[in-house]
Design a protein around this motif. Structure first.
Motif, mmCIF file in Angstrom:
data_model
loop_
_atom_site.group_PDB
_atom_site.id
_atom_site.type_symbol
_atom_site.label_atom_id
_atom_site.label_comp_id
_atom_site.label_asym_id
_atom_site.label_seq_id
_atom_site.Cartn_x
_atom_site.Cartn_y
_atom_site.Cartn_z
ATOM 1 N N TYR A 145 82.010 23.556 68.403
ATOM 2 C CA TYR A 145 82.535 23.924 67.097
ATOM 3 C C TYR A 145 84.026 24.220 67.144
ATOM 4 C CZ TYR A 145 82.997 29.104 67.127
ATOM 5 O OH TYR A 145 83.391 30.400 67.339
ATOM 6 N N LYS A 188 77.323 29.378 66.873
ATOM 7 C CA LYS A 188 76.314 28.328 66.902
ATOM 8 C C LYS A 188 74.963 28.842 66.430
ATOM 9 C CE LYS A 188 74.967 29.238 71.654
ATOM 10 N NZ LYS A 188 74.850 28.694 73.010
ATOM 11 N N LEU A 189 74.172 27.900 65.926
ATOM 12 C CA LEU A 189 72.786 28.163 65.559
ATOM 13 C C LEU A 189 71.876 27.590 66.635
ATOM 14 C CD1 LEU A 189 72.787 27.227 61.752
ATOM 15 C CD2 LEU A 189 73.060 29.476 62.799
ATOM 16 N N LEU A 223 70.149 18.833 56.909
ATOM 17 C CA LEU A 223 69.452 20.101 56.732
ATOM 18 C C LEU A 223 69.996 20.851 55.524
ATOM 19 C CD1 LEU A 223 69.183 19.441 59.891
ATOM 20 C CD2 LEU A 223 68.592 21.844 60.081
ATOM 21 N N LEU A 237 74.708 15.498 63.732
ATOM 22 C CA LEU A 237 74.878 16.272 62.508
ATOM 23 C C LEU A 237 76.152 17.093 62.563
ATOM 24 C CD1 LEU A 237 71.221 17.547 62.304
ATOM 25 C CD2 LEU A 237 72.263 16.014 60.640
ATOM 26 N N GLN A 243 70.427 15.913 67.129
ATOM 27 C CA GLN A 243 68.988 16.068 66.878
ATOM 28 C C GLN A 243 68.250 14.824 67.348
ATOM 29 O OE1 GLN A 243 67.791 16.437 62.753
ATOM 30 N NE2 GLN A 243 65.945 17.566 63.291
ATOM 31 N N PHE A 274 73.090 22.520 69.417
ATOM 32 C CA PHE A 274 74.523 22.724 69.270
ATOM 33 C C PHE A 274 75.301 21.935 70.316
ATOM 34 C CE2 PHE A 274 78.411 24.929 68.507
ATOM 35 C CZ PHE A 274 78.960 25.235 69.747
ATOM 36 N N TYR A 309 76.185 19.051 65.936
ATOM 37 C CA TYR A 309 74.870 19.232 66.535
ATOM 38 C C TYR A 309 74.278 17.850 66.799
ATOM 39 C CZ TYR A 309 74.898 24.078 64.775
ATOM 40 O OH TYR A 309 75.211 25.388 64.519
ATOM 41 N N GLU A 362 84.133 26.498 71.295
ATOM 42 C CA GLU A 362 82.968 26.554 72.172
ATOM 43 C C GLU A 362 82.408 25.153 72.361
ATOM 44 O OE1 GLU A 362 80.044 29.457 71.037
ATOM 45 O OE2 GLU A 362 78.638 28.880 72.612
ATOM 46 N N PHE A 371 68.023 26.377 67.001
ATOM 47 C CA PHE A 371 66.924 25.995 66.122
ATOM 48 C C PHE A 371 65.603 25.931 66.869
ATOM 49 C CE2 PHE A 371 68.882 24.612 62.151
ATOM 50 C CZ PHE A 371 70.210 24.497 62.502
ATOM 51 N N GLY A 372 64.521 26.159 66.109
ATOM 52 C CA GLY A 372 63.196 25.851 66.607
ATOM 53 C C GLY A 372 62.925 24.364 66.473
ATOM 54 N N PHE A 428 62.885 24.397 59.493
ATOM 55 C CA PHE A 428 63.415 24.874 60.759
ATOM 56 C C PHE A 428 63.822 26.340 60.646
ATOM 57 C CE2 PHE A 428 63.655 21.089 63.283
ATOM 58 C CZ PHE A 428 63.782 20.062 62.374
ATOM 59 N N PRO A 449 67.837 20.571 65.754
ATOM 60 C CA PRO A 449 69.211 20.281 66.166
ATOM 61 C C PRO A 449 69.633 21.162 67.339
ATOM 62 C CG PRO A 449 69.060 20.529 63.784
ATOM 63 C CD PRO A 449 67.755 20.988 64.347
ATOM 64 N N TYR A 470 81.148 22.289 62.864
ATOM 65 C CA TYR A 470 80.189 22.285 63.975
ATOM 66 C C TYR A 470 79.614 20.888 64.151
ATOM 67 C CZ TYR A 470 80.085 27.217 62.532
ATOM 68 O OH TYR A 470 80.426 28.489 62.158
#
Lengths: 115, 114
Positions: B48, A102-103, A43, B91, B37, B45, B35, B56, A105-106, A88, B43, B33
């Motif tokens: 991290y 944390k992110l 990404l 990722l 997907q 989580f 992730y 977390e 995402f859609g 995204f 993606p 981090y």
């Protein structure tokens, strides 16, 4: 809870503007992001906006945020074939330590640019 | 290239085997981090680190998954007793202490469990 929604597909002609939309549910979101993903790649961070802003412009990209409606959009001016990718939307929420973590995402919007 | 790097880029393994992935963040980025997907999804989580501390973990990270960042630089993600449902792109991303809001992603490791 956290939930980010996007439409699945958008097709535009080269040279036109593209508008990709996103809605989110968590009102405590602090930053909202747009990432681009090309086939088989990771990404790429395109741009992001802090939740107390309404708009951010960066060259061909314009981000609009309507916090009341929890709606985020990305406008790409003069869309080129190289813009074809999945886009995204993502949100982050300030953690207990005071920084974003944390992110969320859609599911992504596939942008197809036709000649 | 000073971006986030991940190795291997592709991994095919049989169900029940263990696999380990490596992530090297951008130099001086203190946050790292992980992730996951899956096809057609964004993606999700996993976990991290800030320096070497794992701060977390998602509930997606079952007890078959473990991540480490022993010296606060590179990180490894291990999956034990892999299942077909583990097939995904893994990722890694990193961010800098002075600007934690910008996460930069690596190219990912694609895992296929047969």
């Amino acid at each position: 809870g956290e939930d980010v929604e996007q439409s699945l597909f958008l097709s535009v002609r080269e040279g036109d503007s593209s508008v990709i939309n996103c809605t989110y549910t968590d009102s405590s979101s602090t930053y909202l992001y747009w990432y681009k993903q090309e086939p088989g790649a990771g990404l790429q961070l395109l741009t992001y906006i802090f939740s107390n802003m309404d708009m951010k412009q960066d060259q061909r990209l314009t981000v609009l945020l309507n916090k009341k409606d929890k709606h985020l959009s990305l406008r790409i001016a003069d869309t080129q074939t190289g813009d074809s990718a999945i886009y995204f939307c993502a949100e982050s929420i300030e953690s207990s330590t005071g920084t974003a973590s944390k992110l969320t995402f859609g599911t992504g919007t596939r942008l197809q640019v036709t000649l | 290239d000073t971006g986030v790097s991940q190795n291997p880029r592709h991994k095919i393994t049989k169900r029940g085997q263990n696999v380990t992935f490596r992530c090297d963040p951008i130099s001086e980025h203190n946050r790292l981090y992980w992730y996951r997907q899956t096809l057609g999804q964004g993606p999700e989580f996993l976990t991290y680190f800030q320096n070497e501390a794992q701060l977390e973990k998602s509930r997606l990270l079952s007890d078959r998954f473990s991540a480490e960042r022993p010296k606060g630089s590179f990180s490894t993600l291990e999956i034990q007793r892999t299942e077909q449902g583990d097939s995904a792109m893994y990722l890694c991303a990193s961010s800098f202490r002075d600007n934690p809001y910008e996460q930069y992603f690596g190219p990912g490791t694609r895992l296929t469990v047969t």
